[in-house]
Design a protein around this motif. Sequence first.
Motif, PDB file in Angstrom:
ATOM      1  N   PRO A 188       0.809  -1.220   0.000  1.00  0.00           N
ATOM      2  CA  PRO A 188       0.000   0.000   0.000  1.00  0.00           C
ATOM      3  C   PRO A 188       0.845   1.274   0.000  1.00  0.00           C
ATOM      4  O   PRO A 188       2.069   1.216   0.119  1.00  0.00           O
ATOM      5  N   ALA A 204       2.928   4.436   0.757  1.00  0.00           N
ATOM      6  CA  ALA A 204       3.881   4.845   1.804  1.00  0.00           C
ATOM      7  C   ALA A 204       4.331   3.718   2.730  1.00  0.00           C
ATOM      8  O   ALA A 204       4.654   3.946   3.888  1.00  0.00           O
ATOM      9  N   ASP A 260       9.791   2.359 -10.849  1.00  0.00           N
ATOM     10  CA  ASP A 260       8.741   2.759  -9.915  1.00  0.00           C
ATOM     11  C   ASP A 260       7.455   2.845 -10.739  1.00  0.00           C
ATOM     12  O   ASP A 260       7.208   3.854 -11.404  1.00  0.00           O
ATOM     13  N   GLY A 306       4.435   3.123  -9.930  1.00  0.00           N
ATOM     14  CA  GLY A 306       3.477   4.146  -9.480  1.00  0.00           C
ATOM     15  C   GLY A 306       3.706   5.465 -10.204  1.00  0.00           C
ATOM     16  O   GLY A 306       2.765   6.233 -10.434  1.00  0.00           O
ATOM     17  N   TYR A 309       1.513   5.795 -13.270  1.00  0.00           N
ATOM     18  CA  TYR A 309       0.127   6.199 -12.981  1.00  0.00           C
ATOM     19  C   TYR A 309       0.081   7.667 -12.541  1.00  0.00           C
ATOM     20  O   TYR A 309      -0.846   8.405 -12.876  1.00  0.00           O
ATOM     21  N   ARG A 315       5.123  13.914  -7.169  1.00  0.00           N
ATOM     22  CA  ARG A 315       5.021  13.393  -5.809  1.00  0.00           C
ATOM     23  C   ARG A 315       3.958  14.091  -4.969  1.00  0.00           C
ATOM     24  O   ARG A 315       3.776  13.747  -3.802  1.00  0.00           O
ATOM     25  N   GLY A 326      -1.024  11.872  -6.463  1.00  0.00           N
ATOM     26  CA  GLY A 326      -1.157  10.489  -5.987  1.00  0.00           C
ATOM     27  C   GLY A 326      -2.627  10.079  -5.870  1.00  0.00           C
ATOM     28  O   GLY A 326      -2.992   8.945  -6.201  1.00  0.00           O
ATOM     29  N   SER A 380      -4.511   7.094  -8.119  1.00  0.00           N
ATOM     30  CA  SER A 380      -5.221   5.908  -7.641  1.00  0.00           C
ATOM     31  C   SER A 380      -6.625   5.820  -8.245  1.00  0.00           C
ATOM     32  O   SER A 380      -7.163   4.723  -8.416  1.00  0.00           O
ATOM     33  N   ALA A 426      -5.941   4.578 -11.846  1.00  0.00           N
ATOM     34  CA  ALA A 426      -5.378   3.221 -11.811  1.00  0.00           C
ATOM     35  C   ALA A 426      -6.468   2.168 -11.689  1.00  0.00           C
ATOM     36  O   ALA A 426      -6.222   0.989 -11.939  1.00  0.00           O
ATOM     37  N   ARG A 431      -4.795   0.733 -17.179  1.00  0.00           N
ATOM     38  CA  ARG A 431      -3.861  -0.343 -16.804  1.00  0.00           C
ATOM     39  C   ARG A 431      -3.356  -1.061 -18.046  1.00  0.00           C
ATOM     40  O   ARG A 431      -2.178  -1.360 -18.172  1.00  0.00           O
ATOM     41  N   GLY A 473       5.110  -1.612  -7.020  1.00  0.00           N
ATOM     42  CA  GLY A 473       3.766  -1.149  -7.383  1.00  0.00           C
ATOM     43  C   GLY A 473       2.698  -1.811  -6.546  1.00  0.00           C
ATOM     44  O   GLY A 473       2.856  -1.990  -5.324  1.00  0.00           O
ATOM     45  N   ARG A 474       1.597  -2.177  -7.195  1.00  0.00           N
ATOM     46  CA  ARG A 474       0.477  -2.794  -6.495  1.00  0.00           C
ATOM     47  C   ARG A 474       0.171  -4.185  -7.037  1.00  0.00           C
ATOM     48  O   ARG A 474      -0.379  -5.021  -6.329  1.00  0.00           O
ATOM     49  N   ASP A 475       0.495  -4.417  -8.306  1.00  0.00           N
ATOM     50  CA  ASP A 475       0.106  -5.676  -8.963  1.00  0.00           C
ATOM     51  C   ASP A 475       1.288  -6.331  -9.667  1.00  0.00           C
ATOM     52  O   ASP A 475       1.113  -7.066 -10.622  1.00  0.00           O
ATOM     53  N   ARG A 480       4.861   9.555   5.266  1.00  0.00           N
ATOM     54  CA  ARG A 480       4.487  10.430   4.160  1.00  0.00           C
ATOM     55  C   ARG A 480       4.562  11.890   4.601  1.00  0.00           C
ATOM     56  O   ARG A 480       4.990  12.766   3.859  1.00  0.00           O
ATOM     57  N   ARG A 493      -7.147   5.731  -0.167  1.00  0.00           N
ATOM     58  CA  ARG A 493      -6.375   5.155  -1.261  1.00  0.00           C
ATOM     59  C   ARG A 493      -6.272   3.633  -1.090  1.00  0.00           C
ATOM     60  O   ARG A 493      -6.395   2.896  -2.054  1.00  0.00           O
ATOM     61  N   ASP A 505      -7.500   1.074  -3.849  1.00  0.00           N
ATOM     62  CA  ASP A 505      -6.518   0.170  -4.464  1.00  0.00           C
ATOM     63  C   ASP A 505      -6.857  -1.300  -4.204  1.00  0.00           C
ATOM     64  O   ASP A 505      -6.676  -2.150  -5.068  1.00  0.00           O
TER      65      ASP A 505
HETATM   66  O1  CDP Z   1       4.147   6.256  -3.497  1.00  0.00           O
HETATM   67  P1  CDP Z   1       2.764   5.766  -3.151  1.00  0.00           P
HETATM   68  O2  CDP Z   1       2.797   4.454  -2.463  1.00  0.00           O
HETATM   69  O3  CDP Z   1       1.938   6.797  -2.497  1.00  0.00           O
HETATM   70  O4  CDP Z   1       1.974   5.512  -4.499  1.00  0.00           O
HETATM   71  P2  CDP Z   1       2.551   5.171  -5.889  1.00  0.00           P
HETATM   72  O5  CDP Z   1       3.286   3.872  -5.844  1.00  0.00           O
HETATM   73  O6  CDP Z   1       3.272   6.337  -6.437  1.00  0.00           O
HETATM   74  O7  CDP Z   1       1.225   4.914  -6.764  1.00  0.00           O
HETATM   75  C1  CDP Z   1       0.216   5.881  -6.913  1.00  0.00           C
HETATM   76  C2  CDP Z   1      -1.087   5.147  -7.235  1.00  0.00           C
HETATM   77  O8  CDP Z   1      -0.932   4.423  -8.481  1.00  0.00           O
HETATM   78  C3  CDP Z   1      -1.475   4.067  -6.228  1.00  0.00           C
HETATM   79  O9  CDP Z   1      -2.329   4.546  -5.204  1.00  0.00           O
HETATM   80  C4  CDP Z   1      -2.188   3.013  -7.063  1.00  0.00           C
HETATM   81  O10 CDP Z   1      -3.558   3.269  -7.144  1.00  0.00           O
HETATM   82  C5  CDP Z   1      -1.617   3.191  -8.431  1.00  0.00           C
HETATM   83  N1  CDP Z   1      -0.722   2.090  -8.807  1.00  0.00           N
HETATM   84  C6  CDP Z   1      -1.283   0.936  -9.285  1.00  0.00           C
HETATM   85  O11 CDP Z   1      -2.493   0.811  -9.339  1.00  0.00           O
HETATM   86  N2  CDP Z   1      -0.498  -0.084  -9.742  1.00  0.00           N
HETATM   87  C7  CDP Z   1       0.830   0.016  -9.666  1.00  0.00           C
HETATM   88  N3  CDP Z   1       1.575  -0.992 -10.131  1.00  0.00           N
HETATM   89  C8  CDP Z   1       1.436   1.178  -9.141  1.00  0.00           C
HETATM   90  C9  CDP Z   1       0.633   2.210  -8.694  1.00  0.00           C
END
Ligand code: CDP
Length: 217
Positions: free
Chosen positions: A11, A13, A33, A35, A38, A76, A81, A85, A88, A94, A119-121, A147, A170, A174
Amino acid sequence: MSAFVVAIDGPAAAGKGTLARRLAEEFGFAYLDTGSLYRAVALDLIRSGHRTPSENEAAMAALDLDQDLLFSPDLRREETGNLASVVAAMPAVRAALDHFQRRFAANPPHGAPGAVLDGRDIGTVICPDAPVKLFLTASVEARARRRFLELQTKGEVPDLGRISTEIRERDERDAGRATAPLKPAADAHLLDTSNLAIEEVFAKAKAIIETARQTRA
Ligand code: CDP
């Protein structure tokens, strides 16, 4: 041999970026990175006045991504951000960013022997075969504090209460979305960083990678 991929998800931060950068440096791997991709889409939309974009508008921005935006300090910002999300969660966005990420993992730039993607996925969708998958978590309080400090050092005047609320929102967006929701892959190593210093997280992750590399050699 194919590039060695380290997938780091978690998630907002949770400390993914700091860890990913350190690991990439340690092993001579390339770092992406995801993110920031996005965020760049979101920033492009904000700058063109589309603060509540349709999926089509957001997908157009993703397909025609201006790479210069990846270096903008505005990337940033919390506003960026939050919209990142939102976009995203859109499948067309995507899909537009999918190919770039997979290509980076399969053929890391400058002939690097491996790649770290955060990232997330990454472990679930982009690199499901990655030999190392890490899932970083931390309490909302710990993440909001981090953060807060990060934004403060960037000269912003953050509000801790608002940051906590935004992190919760967020997380929900997410983890709750239908396409590529935030969740650990079944074979991911879970690391709770709430009470760990970066050095400790780094040492654990480094050991996991070294073991996996020996197994693969
Ligand atoms: O740095 P922080 O963790 O706040 O967020 P980020 O990694 O910069 O990503 C910003 C937003 O992009 C996230 O809240 C996700 O919704 C989306 N994201 C995603 O859906 N899939 C990823 N592989 C990376 C980011």
